[in-house]
Design an enzyme around this catalytic site. Structure first.
Site, mmCIF file in Angstrom:
data_model
loop_
_atom_site.group_PDB
_atom_site.id
_atom_site.type_symbol
_atom_site.label_atom_id
_atom_site.label_comp_id
_atom_site.label_asym_id
_atom_site.label_seq_id
_atom_site.Cartn_x
_atom_site.Cartn_y
_atom_site.Cartn_z
ATOM 1 C CE1 TYR A 25 -3.073 -2.934 0.156
ATOM 2 C CE2 TYR A 25 -3.472 -2.499 2.544
ATOM 3 C CZ TYR A 25 -3.628 -3.121 1.228
ATOM 4 O OH TYR A 25 -4.389 -4.230 1.255
ATOM 5 C CG HIS A 41 -1.307 -8.768 -0.217
ATOM 6 N ND1 HIS A 41 -0.858 -7.404 0.000
ATOM 7 C CD2 HIS A 41 -2.448 -8.585 -0.563
ATOM 8 C CE1 HIS A 41 -1.989 -6.674 -0.345
ATOM 9 N NE2 HIS A 41 -2.872 -7.276 -0.528
ATOM 10 N N PRO A 90 -15.721 -4.573 2.311
ATOM 11 C CG PRO A 90 -15.910 -3.823 4.773
ATOM 12 C CD PRO A 90 -14.795 -4.153 3.847
ATOM 13 C CG LEU A 91 -18.731 -0.159 3.718
ATOM 14 C CD1 LEU A 91 -18.473 1.421 4.097
ATOM 15 C CD2 LEU A 91 -20.085 -0.265 3.763
ATOM 16 N N GLY A 92 -17.754 -2.492 -0.543
ATOM 17 C CA GLY A 92 -17.883 -2.530 -1.942
ATOM 18 C C GLY A 92 -16.899 -1.327 -2.456
ATOM 19 N NE ARG A 93 -11.983 -2.826 -4.751
ATOM 20 C CZ ARG A 93 -10.734 -3.372 -4.138
ATOM 21 N NH1 ARG A 93 -9.975 -2.294 -3.786
ATOM 22 N NH2 ARG A 93 -10.403 -4.505 -4.533
ATOM 23 C CG PHE A 134 -21.100 0.960 -5.313
ATOM 24 C CD1 PHE A 134 -21.413 1.752 -6.346
ATOM 25 C CD2 PHE A 134 -22.225 -0.025 -5.346
ATOM 26 C CE1 PHE A 134 -22.611 2.119 -7.122
ATOM 27 C CE2 PHE A 134 -23.155 -0.022 -5.926
ATOM 28 C CZ PHE A 134 -23.353 0.980 -6.979
ATOM 29 C CG LEU A 135 -22.073 -2.185 -1.612
ATOM 30 C CD1 LEU A 135 -21.683 -3.436 -0.757
ATOM 31 C CD2 LEU A 135 -23.051 -2.522 -2.358
ATOM 32 N N GLY A 189 -23.904 3.978 -1.178
ATOM 33 C CA GLY A 189 -24.745 4.915 -1.968
ATOM 34 C C GLY A 189 -24.273 6.377 -2.328
HETATM 35 N N1 NAP Z 1 -6.263 -8.520 0.898
HETATM 36 C C1 NAP Z 1 -6.599 -7.911 -0.295
HETATM 37 O O1 NAP Z 1 -6.646 -8.148 -1.320
HETATM 38 C C2 NAP Z 1 -7.245 -6.468 0.091
HETATM 39 C C3 NAP Z 1 -7.934 -5.636 -1.062
HETATM 40 C C4 NAP Z 1 -8.508 -4.547 -0.815
HETATM 41 C C5 NAP Z 1 -8.695 -4.095 0.664
HETATM 42 N N2 NAP Z 1 -8.291 -4.825 1.506
HETATM 43 C C6 NAP Z 1 -8.005 -4.302 2.807
HETATM 44 O O2 NAP Z 1 -9.545 -4.131 3.431
HETATM 45 C C7 NAP Z 1 -9.750 -2.914 3.746
HETATM 46 C C8 NAP Z 1 -11.375 -2.241 3.466
HETATM 47 O O3 NAP Z 1 -11.375 -2.479 2.151
HETATM 48 P P1 NAP Z 1 -11.629 -1.055 1.336
HETATM 49 O O4 NAP Z 1 -10.901 0.064 1.712
HETATM 50 O O5 NAP Z 1 -11.149 -1.447 -0.227
HETATM 51 O O6 NAP Z 1 -13.111 -0.778 1.133
HETATM 52 P P2 NAP Z 1 -14.251 -0.635 1.868
HETATM 53 O O7 NAP Z 1 -14.038 -0.761 3.105
HETATM 54 O O8 NAP Z 1 -15.182 -1.420 1.339
HETATM 55 O O9 NAP Z 1 -14.627 1.079 1.213
HETATM 56 C C9 NAP Z 1 -13.728 1.983 1.854
HETATM 57 C C10 NAP Z 1 -14.146 3.114 0.880
HETATM 58 O O10 NAP Z 1 -15.513 3.508 1.440
HETATM 59 C C11 NAP Z 1 -15.654 5.011 2.061
HETATM 60 N N3 NAP Z 1 -16.376 4.693 3.111
HETATM 61 C C12 NAP Z 1 -16.171 4.075 4.441
HETATM 62 N N4 NAP Z 1 -17.167 4.263 5.257
HETATM 63 C C13 NAP Z 1 -18.100 5.040 4.537
HETATM 64 C C14 NAP Z 1 -19.598 5.472 4.938
HETATM 65 N N5 NAP Z 1 -19.943 5.200 5.930
HETATM 66 N N6 NAP Z 1 -20.135 6.184 4.043
HETATM 67 C C15 NAP Z 1 -19.544 6.640 2.569
HETATM 68 N N7 NAP Z 1 -18.462 6.092 2.212
HETATM 69 C C16 NAP Z 1 -17.798 5.457 3.138
HETATM 70 C C17 NAP Z 1 -14.352 5.164 2.219
HETATM 71 O O11 NAP Z 1 -14.125 6.598 2.054
HETATM 72 P P3 NAP Z 1 -12.939 7.650 2.662
HETATM 73 O O12 NAP Z 1 -11.644 6.944 1.898
HETATM 74 O O13 NAP Z 1 -13.213 8.868 2.036
HETATM 75 O O14 NAP Z 1 -13.122 7.539 4.118
HETATM 76 C C18 NAP Z 1 -13.300 4.435 1.105
HETATM 77 O O15 NAP Z 1 -13.162 5.269 0.216
HETATM 78 C C19 NAP Z 1 -8.669 -2.063 3.097
HETATM 79 O O16 NAP Z 1 -8.434 -0.703 3.836
HETATM 80 C C20 NAP Z 1 -7.491 -3.067 3.212
HETATM 81 O O17 NAP Z 1 -6.902 -2.870 4.525
HETATM 82 C C21 NAP Z 1 -7.509 -6.004 1.359
#
Ligand code: NAP
Length: 327
Positions: A56, A123, A203-206, A208-209, A211
């Protein structure tokens, strides 16, 4: 926040952890002061599980997390990942050779400023290296006191079983959310059978979920999601139907869409933990509200029936990255 036993480790970890990948880049604009305040607030509110990785921002993420937890090491269940690196041309390359794993772990320890990593993942699996060799290298790190528990990310159930037969695997980290369900079911089932913790990433679909991503213009230039198929202009537009249905359901459950999406993940079994990413305290607070959303088996059925996966437009990863999944 009530902790749950983390797989068969004997250690209890709160179900909701903080994904740190987007703290200093990757998604959206960077705001280090707010990101740091978010990590501190997460710890103040009882979150313990912080998840980062060597790749990262090429180590910058681990350095940032390390600075945030200085003086608070005892409060953190610290997870990071190695075995994937950038080559000279900047392309990500999976490399699980023992010598690489040993070096990568030392570098992570140094960047994080800690003596021991609680959970060290591969990873991705490197098909060019025998699994015994890679797991052997991880076991040596445990023996050396550099790592407490070992984990795998995005591997096939057969790989998980084989690895677990060599040495107890504490956790499998793979993508799981309302828009990535069936692809993950075999791995989730294997974790249940083996007593391995399942750590749900994105868990929030990056984001997207939640909304709150309506069109590609909501993603600043340089936001990595622009490279992901589900966030292309056409697919993001098509996927609004999913966000709208989820928002409507959330209204019925008296919570926000993000909270319902997280509650769904946490309802997938006692061995399931979620790492949700944010660099904003207000999202953090909202997300923690998911812990109060209780879903019955009938609720889960209602939600899943309203959001069939056939509605989702686009693959999870760009072609080059999709190949390294399920290794
Ligand atoms: N093992 C792997 O290959 C792998 C791959 C991907 C991710 N990961 C790990 O999983 C973690 C979580 O996944 P992720 O960060 O990809 O996706 P996520 O948790 O699904 O979503 C993160 C995104 O959602 C936004 N967000 C969070 N809470 C929100 C809310 N209440 N309302 C609106 N938007 C919200 C964040 O915005 P802001 O950034 O603006 O706060 C960020 O852009 C990563 O940080 C990483 O540690 C691992």
């Amino acid at each position: 926040m009530e902790p749950r036993e983390f797989g068969s480790t004997g250690v209890a970890v709160p179900v909701l952890g903080l994904g740190c990948m987007g703290l200093v880049g990757w998604y959206g604009e960077r705001d280090d002061a707010e990101a740091r305040a978010t990590v501190e607030r997460a710890l103040d509110l009882g979150m313990r599980h912080l998840d980062t990785a060597a790749v990262y921002q090429d180590g910058e993420n681990e350095r940032f997390v390390g600075r945030c937890i200085r003086g608070r090491r005892d409060e953190v269940f610290l997870a990071t990942k190695g075995g994937m690196e950038r080559d000279a041309s900047g392309r990500l390359r999976v490399d699980n050779r023992p010598e690489t794993i040993r070096r990568a772990c030392d570098e992570s320890l140094q960047r994080l400023g800690v003596e021991c990593i609680d959970l060290y993942y591969l990873h991705r699996r490197d098909p060019a290296v025998p699994l015994d060799d890679s797991i052997g290298a991880l076991v040596d790190l445990v023996a050396a006191g550099k790592v407490r528990f070992i984990g795998l990310s995005e591997v096939a159930p057969a790989t998980l079983r084989e690895a677990h037969g060599l040495y107890p695997v504490a956790a499998l980290q793979s993508e799981l959310s309302l828009w990535t369900r069936s692809a993950t079911q075999p791995a989730l089932q294997a974790c249940r059978e083996l007593g391995v913790a399942f750590v749900a990433y994105s868990p929030l679909g990056r984001g997207f979920l939640s909304g709150r991503l309506r069109s590609v213009e909501d993603l600043p230039e340089g936001d990595t999601r622009r490279l992901f198929p589900r966030f292309s202009a056409d697919n993001l537009a098509a996927n609004q139907a999913v966000a709208e249905r989820l928002a409507e359901l959330a209204g019925r459950f008296g919570c926000t869409a993000a909270q319902l999406a997280l509650a769904w993940v946490l309802a997938q079994g006692r061995g399931v933990f979620a790492i949700v990413g944010t660099k904003r305290r207000r999202y953090l607070d909202e997300n923690l509200g998911a812990l109060a959303v209780e879903l019955s088996a009938a609720d889960l059925e209602t939600i899943e029936a309203a959001l069939p996966e056939e509605l989702i437009a686009g693959e999870r990863y760009p072609a080059g990255m999709q190949d390294s999944l399920n290794g």
